[in-house]
Enzyme design. Structure first.
Site, PDB file in Angstrom:
ATOM      1  N   GLY A   1       5.498   2.930   0.199  1.00 19.54           N
ATOM      2  CA  GLY A   1       6.244   3.719  -0.785  1.00 19.54           C
ATOM      3  C   GLY A   1       5.460   3.826  -2.071  1.00 19.54           C
ATOM      4  O   GLY A   1       4.244   3.624  -2.098  1.00 19.54           O
TER       5      GLY A   1
ATOM      6  N   SER B   1       0.854  -1.184   0.000  1.00 21.35           N
ATOM      7  CA  SER B   1       0.000   0.000   0.000  1.00 21.35           C
ATOM      8  C   SER B   1       0.895   1.240   0.000  1.00 21.35           C
ATOM      9  O   SER B   1       2.121   1.117   0.081  1.00 21.35           O
ATOM     10  CB  SER B   1      -0.892   0.004   1.231  1.00 21.35           C
ATOM     11  OG  SER B   1      -0.101   0.235   2.380  1.00 21.35           O
ATOM     12  N   LYS B   2       0.263   2.395  -0.054  1.00 21.34           N
ATOM     13  CA  LYS B   2       1.000   3.667  -0.120  1.00 21.34           C
ATOM     14  C   LYS B   2       2.045   3.767   0.995  1.00 21.34           C
ATOM     15  O   LYS B   2       3.117   4.333   0.803  1.00 21.34           O
ATOM     16  CB  LYS B   2       0.016   4.832   0.014  1.00 21.34           C
ATOM     17  CG  LYS B   2      -0.701   5.150  -1.281  1.00 21.34           C
ATOM     18  CD  LYS B   2      -0.689   6.662  -1.567  1.00 21.34           C
ATOM     19  CE  LYS B   2      -1.164   6.966  -2.973  1.00 21.34           C
ATOM     20  NZ  LYS B   2      -2.627   7.033  -3.083  1.00 21.34           N
ATOM     21  N   ARG B   3       1.678   3.237   2.140  1.00 18.21           N
ATOM     22  CA  ARG B   3       2.557   3.260   3.302  1.00 18.21           C
ATOM     23  C   ARG B   3       3.937   2.664   2.980  1.00 18.21           C
ATOM     24  O   ARG B   3       4.946   3.025   3.573  1.00 18.21           O
ATOM     25  CB  ARG B   3       1.839   2.436   4.364  1.00 18.21           C
ATOM     26  CG  ARG B   3       2.418   2.274   5.676  1.00 18.21           C
ATOM     27  CD  ARG B   3       1.300   1.761   6.595  1.00 18.21           C
ATOM     28  NE  ARG B   3       0.818   0.447   6.196  1.00 18.21           N
ATOM     29  CZ  ARG B   3       1.454  -0.689   6.471  1.00 18.21           C
ATOM     30  NH1 ARG B   3       2.588  -0.654   7.120  1.00 18.21           N
ATOM     31  NH2 ARG B   3       0.953  -1.849   6.107  1.00 18.21           N
TER      32      ARG B   3
END
Ligand code: GLU
Length: 476
Positions: free
Chosen positions: A260, A256-258
């Site tokens: 990167g 996920s965005k977390r």
């Protein structure tokens, strides 16, 4: 590979499809299943098709579609036909729903949304699974109020189970009681996603559906539509499904965005070469012995669904960067120069960059690092020194630069060998290691403390520029 209703006959041309939804970016996880679909078709000499699932009007802007097309193009995934736009096929989707209705494989459901909400509340209270209870399955439409809106629902089998021989997951099955009579056509006449996907897959003659395993549950439903259509139209042959495990981050959680960057474009902007991302995505969840790097031709020759791992793969940025470094070193120097020049700015001269590239590329892991390492070539005098570089130039160092400048001015042969001999001789006179001389010299010539080999720097900058830069810093 067998599908649940038998083999895809050997005579059929293998057709795969990649079916991204325009979400504003091309997710690397999707790009990977796109790559697998493409490779599988290429491997078997079949057709690789692209379908843009643009039914969500709000998200499916031209810009969002272009991001996908551009990302695929950058990765070198060319498709065999023009993309199919799902939104343009709504009439055909509705036609299939109507045929199912006419043939008794689907029915009109007049339940209002309030009624369905109440049904769900009751199911929740009884801790039952939430699914449509089939209340209109056997009722006559004449029981509905005049002109009442209706949806069209498929009649799914009431007993037994649906089995999929998935090419990655193996045999997977679900009890048919878990598959409710889902909606094909909404009350406003628009097709549901579940219907659109399967109609398109069949009309595109897809033999293999390779996609993320988050779609495995959908497959059990999509198969019901295929089976229901088999007696109605020709060409509804069950495809082989291959549900590929999703990519996870280093911590084991779904990427996920977390973790990167997620978009293919982000990786391009980070200075990753397309062939490096291609190879990295290929290796993520697919392997062939211990081999780490594959050319495009090798990948096509070797790729098979059998080699796709059943477990999720972990995205590892360090590994991608190290692979990228290898691809940079293998890449053509003029091509690298043309990629790096715009990152440096208008002063960057491609011919000089190309000449410097063999040295520059030995260290860089991405194109931005490459640009950074090359920028000294195009700096304007007098150079602005980094703090670290400036700290190397104390009085003693400045005096040595003067002496070096004198010696180099006398040098008629401006080659690596001659310059090296000259500086070595001076270092010996001073009883110093060559490194001790090279450090301040590097600071003066590049403004930095890291650069290609010092003699390469001298040769690349040329006699005049080198001497001018040294003299700018020399003193005493
Ligand atoms: N459009 C879907 C997605 O982007 C894929 C549908 C499919 O592959 O069946 O997740």
């Amino acid at each position: 590979m067998a599908s649940s209703s038998g083999k895809v006959s050997d005579q059929r041309l293998v057709v795969t499809r990649f079916a991204p939804s325009p979400t504003g970016f091309l997710h690397i996880g999707n790009a990977r299943t796109g790559l697998f679909s493409w490779l599988y078709a290429r491997h078997l000499g079949g057709k690789a098709l692209l379908r843009i699932e643009d039914t969500d009007k709000k998200r499916s802007t031209q810009e969002a579609i272009d991001v996908i097309l551009e990302g695929l193009d950058w990765l070198g995934l060319e498709f065999d036909e023009e993309p199919v736009y799902q939104s343009e096929r709504a009439d055909r989707h509705a036609e299939v729903a109507m045929k199912l209705l006419e043939n008794g494989q689907a029915y009109k459901c007049f339940a209002s949304s309030e009624e369905l909400a109440e049904m769900r509340e009751q199911q929740k209270a009884k801790k039952q699974p939430l699914r449509y209870d089939g209340r209109w399955r056997d009722r006559d439409p004449s029981e509905a109020p005049e002109g009442a809106p209706f949806t069209i629902r498929i009649k799914t089998p009431e007993g037994g189970e649906t089995v999929i021989e998935d090419a990655v997951q193996g045999r997977v099955k679900v009890d048919n009681r878990e598959i409710d009579d889902f909606i094909l056509l909404r009350a406003d006449g628009t097709p549901t996603y579940m219907l659109a996907v399967v109609v398109d897959d069949m009309d595109m003659n897809c033999t293999h559906i390779i996609r993320g395993d988050d779609h495995l549950n959908n497959a059990f439903r999509q198969i019901q539509v295929i089976r229901a259509m088999q007696g109605i139209e020709d060409g509804w042959e069950e495809p082989t499904y291959a549900h590929v495990p999703l990519i996870h981050g280093n911590d084991g959680a779904k990427l996920s965005k977390r973790h990167g960057a997620l978009g293919v474009r982000d990786y391009r902007d980070m200075g990753i070469l397309p062939e490096a991302l291609f190879n990295y995505l290929l290796r993520l969840g697919w392997g062939h012995g211990d081999q780490e790097e594959f050319s495009r031709e090798e990948a096509i020759a070797l790729f098979d669904i059998n080699g796709v791992n059943k477990g999720p793969s972990r995205f590892d940025m360090k590994k991608l960067l190290s692979m990228n470094g290898n691809y940079i070193r293998a890449a053509d120097d003029a091509r690298l120069a043309s990629l790096v020049a715009p990152l440096i700015g208008p002063d960057a001269d491609q011919a000089l960059l190309t000449k410097a590239m063999p040295e520059l590329k030995t260290r860089a892991r991405d194109l931005n690092e490459l640009a950074e390492g090359a920028s000294f070539l195009f700096k304007q005098r007098p150079l602005e020194l980094t703090e670290k570089a400036a700290s190397l130039l104390d009085d003693e160092a400045k005096q040595r630069l003067s002496a070096i400048s004198e010696r180099l001015q006398a040098e008629t042969d401006w080659t690596i060998e001659a310059l090296e001999a000259s500086l070595k001789a001076y270092a010996e006179e001073l009883e110093l290691g060559l490194g001790k001389l090279a450090q301040p010299l590097r600071a003066a010539l590049t403004g930095q403390t890291t650069s290609p080999g010092i003699f390469d720097v001298l040769v690349l900058l040329g006699r005049e520029e080198s001497l001018a830069r040294i003299n700018d810093q020399a003193g005493g």
